[in-house]
Design an enzyme around this catalytic site. Structure first.
Site, PDB file in Angstrom:
ATOM      1  N   ALA A  69     -13.773   1.316   0.037  1.00 42.97           N
ATOM      2  CA  ALA A  69     -12.707   2.315   0.081  1.00 42.97           C
ATOM      3  C   ALA A  69     -11.798   2.001   1.270  1.00 42.97           C
ATOM      4  CB  ALA A  69     -13.320   3.713   0.170  1.00 42.97           C
ATOM      5  N   ALA A 118     -15.508  -4.663   0.030  1.00 40.68           N
ATOM      6  CA  ALA A 118     -14.120  -5.032  -0.234  1.00 40.68           C
ATOM      7  C   ALA A 118     -13.129  -4.355   0.692  1.00 40.68           C
ATOM      8  CB  ALA A 118     -13.758  -4.694  -1.680  1.00 40.68           C
ATOM      9  N   ALA A 119     -13.552  -3.312   1.408  1.00 42.01           N
ATOM     10  CA  ALA A 119     -12.622  -2.587   2.271  1.00 42.01           C
ATOM     11  C   ALA A 119     -12.089  -3.494   3.372  1.00 42.01           C
ATOM     12  CB  ALA A 119     -13.314  -1.378   2.890  1.00 42.01           C
ATOM     13  N   ASN A 120     -10.839  -3.285   3.739  1.00 36.20           N
ATOM     14  CA  ASN A 120     -10.243  -4.007   4.856  1.00 36.20           C
ATOM     15  C   ASN A 120     -10.578  -3.304   6.168  1.00 36.20           C
ATOM     16  OD1 ASN A 120      -8.583  -6.162   3.574  1.00 36.20           O
ATOM     17  ND2 ASN A 120      -7.565  -4.418   2.604  1.00 36.20           N
ATOM     18  N   LYS A 133      -7.388 -13.955   6.016  1.00 32.17           N
ATOM     19  CA  LYS A 133      -7.938 -14.068   4.665  1.00 32.17           C
ATOM     20  C   LYS A 133      -7.437 -15.338   3.984  1.00 32.17           C
ATOM     21  CE  LYS A 133      -8.036 -10.211   2.509  1.00 32.17           C
ATOM     22  NZ  LYS A 133      -7.762  -9.004   1.681  1.00 32.17           N
ATOM     23  N   LYS A 162       2.007  -7.755   4.924  1.00 34.04           N
ATOM     24  CA  LYS A 162       1.603  -6.530   4.243  1.00 34.04           C
ATOM     25  C   LYS A 162       2.763  -5.556   4.297  1.00 34.04           C
ATOM     26  CE  LYS A 162      -2.241  -4.882   2.302  1.00 34.04           C
ATOM     27  NZ  LYS A 162      -3.215  -5.643   1.472  1.00 34.04           N
ATOM     28  N   ASP A 190      -1.748  -3.014  -4.203  1.00 38.42           N
ATOM     29  CA  ASP A 190      -2.753  -2.600  -3.233  1.00 38.42           C
ATOM     30  C   ASP A 190      -3.069  -1.132  -3.537  1.00 38.42           C
ATOM     31  OD1 ASP A 190      -4.027  -3.769  -0.608  1.00 38.42           O
ATOM     32  OD2 ASP A 190      -3.522  -1.704  -0.112  1.00 38.42           O
ATOM     33  N   ARG A 224       0.848  -1.191   0.000  1.00 44.44           N
ATOM     34  CA  ARG A 224       0.000   0.000   0.000  1.00 44.44           C
ATOM     35  C   ARG A 224       0.880   1.237   0.000  1.00 44.44           C
ATOM     36  NH1 ARG A 224      -5.370   0.400   3.573  1.00 44.44           N
ATOM     37  NH2 ARG A 224      -5.820  -1.174   1.990  1.00 44.44           N
ATOM     38  N   THR A 237     -11.473  -9.624  -7.180  1.00 42.96           N
ATOM     39  CA  THR A 237     -11.833  -9.184  -5.827  1.00 42.96           C
ATOM     40  C   THR A 237     -13.303  -8.777  -5.804  1.00 42.96           C
ATOM     41  OG1 THR A 237      -9.582  -8.396  -5.393  1.00 42.96           O
ATOM     42  CG2 THR A 237     -11.336  -7.547  -3.975  1.00 42.96           C
TER      43      THR A 237
END
Length: 364
Positions: free
Chosen positions: A253, A274-276, A84, A96, A131, A60, A166
């Site tokens: 988002a 879909a947001a984490n 996940k 990550k 990401d 990210r 996704t």
């Protein structure tokens, strides 16, 4: 290029090893702070778990307000990747990385190559992908410095953008949740609020409108919102969707939009996006549950992209990857059934499944 061994600027009560901002029953294995003065690179790579395999998670690129915020984000995201991968049945762990800064201002090939060299020092314990703020083309550049990268462009041997799959996983999850709530997965006429019209949100809107849903969408990025408006004439573009009269809220988002306040005012019967890290605090799910709102755990619904890039590692044929992604809906159905049968939260049901798999993997 040197590893910067500075301690992150965080309160002593909220260190890397014991965060106070979320319940952490599974501490991180490794957190690496990286800095390259020549390119301006400042990065943090977090490896949460390698119990089931190498830690895989995207990179990210984001203008965090400070290092504290970056540390919080990377620890939450990497932990989420462990869950996940385990929930999806993959032989992968969770990791990550975050690159600190505005990608529109500081992202350069040299910076990405420097980052790739840091990834390479981890000897395959961490595999990166795209990401927020990074693209498949960026993965190609990172791949000049390391082989431990997936989601490259097809021309470079990768599977390309993971956003469409996704979105497909979220779409399949919405179908499963709709079946649980209304007894039918037919989305015709269902009012869906899609928050975020970027790569994943845009693809989700396409699937929803094709299925007959009535979509309202929002995005803080005016260009992204206008792109969606032009592509989907029936979609209403609003300043916000979470406070609209909707049946399904699909956050796509940034995370933490579900707070105690928004959970108490939300009109939707289903939350699936879909947001984490959609819940600002774990207790928010209790508020949703008490109001009869189904929340599909984000680490399940948004796992389609991970399944896609895992397929790159295993050389899985594309049609089989698509089948696996669509199977996310069946996983959601199992979680919601377990929730109802055991009288627990959906998040707890999903977490129990993950812990069972992690424990089995740790025992071998």
């Amino acid at each position: 290029m040197t590893l910067d061994s500075r301690t992150a600027i965080i309160d002593t009560s909220e260190g890397v090893f014991d965060r106070a901002d979320f319940a952490d029953d599974s501490p991180h294995e490794q957190v690496v702070f990286c800095q390259d003065h020549a390119t301006g690179l400042k990065a943090i790579i977090a490896i949460h778990s390698t119990t089931l395999g190498p830690a895989l998670g995207g990179t990210r690129f984001y203008p965090y307000r400070d290092e504290h915020a970056a540390v919080t984000d990377v620890l939450r995201l990497s932990r989420g990747m462990t869950y996940k991968a385990a929930a999806a049945g993959l032989h992968l762990g969770g990791g990550k990385a975050v690159l600190i800064g505005d990608p529109a201002q500081i992202k350069t090939p040299a910076l990405l190559e420097a980052y790739g060299r840091f990834v390479e020092t981890l000897n395959g314990r961490y595999i990166t992908a795209g990401d927020v703020g990074t693209t498949s083309e960026d993965m190609d550049i990172i791949g000049r410095s390391t082989n431990h990268v997936v989601a490259r462009t097809p021309a470079a041997g990768g599977s390309g953008d993971s956003a469409p799959l996704t979105a497909q996983g979220v779409f399949s999850s919405i179908h499963a949740a709709a079946e649980s709530v209304w007894g039918s997965d037919d989305l015709t006429g269902r009012r869906v609020g899609v928050e975020g019209t970027g790569k994943v949100g845009y693809n989700l809107i396409a699937l929803l409108t094709e299925a007959g849903a009535v979509v309202t969408a929002s995005d803080v990025n005016a260009t992204a919102a206008e792109r969606a408006r032009a592509a989907f004439p029936t979609v209403v573009i609003a300043d916000s969707v979470i406070d609209h009269d909707i049946d399904i809220y699909a956050p796509c988002a940034m995370g933490a939009t579900l707070t105690d306040l928004t959970a108490r005012t939300l009109t939707a019967a289903v939350v699936c996006g879909a947001a984490n890290n959609q819940l600002a605090q774990p207790k928010v799910e209790e508020v949703l549950r008490d109001r009869g709102i189904i929340w599909v755990p984000d680490f399940v619904s948004n796992s389609g992209g991970l399944i896609q890039v895992a397929g790159e590692i295993d050389n899985t044929p594309h049609h089989e990857v698509v089948t696996q992604v669509k199977h996310i809906g069946a996983t959601v159905s199992h979680i919601l059934t377990r929730q109802h049968q055991q009288g627990i939260l959906a998040g707890q049901a999903a977490t129990d499944i993950v812990r069972e798999r992690l424990f089995a993997g740790d025992s071998h």
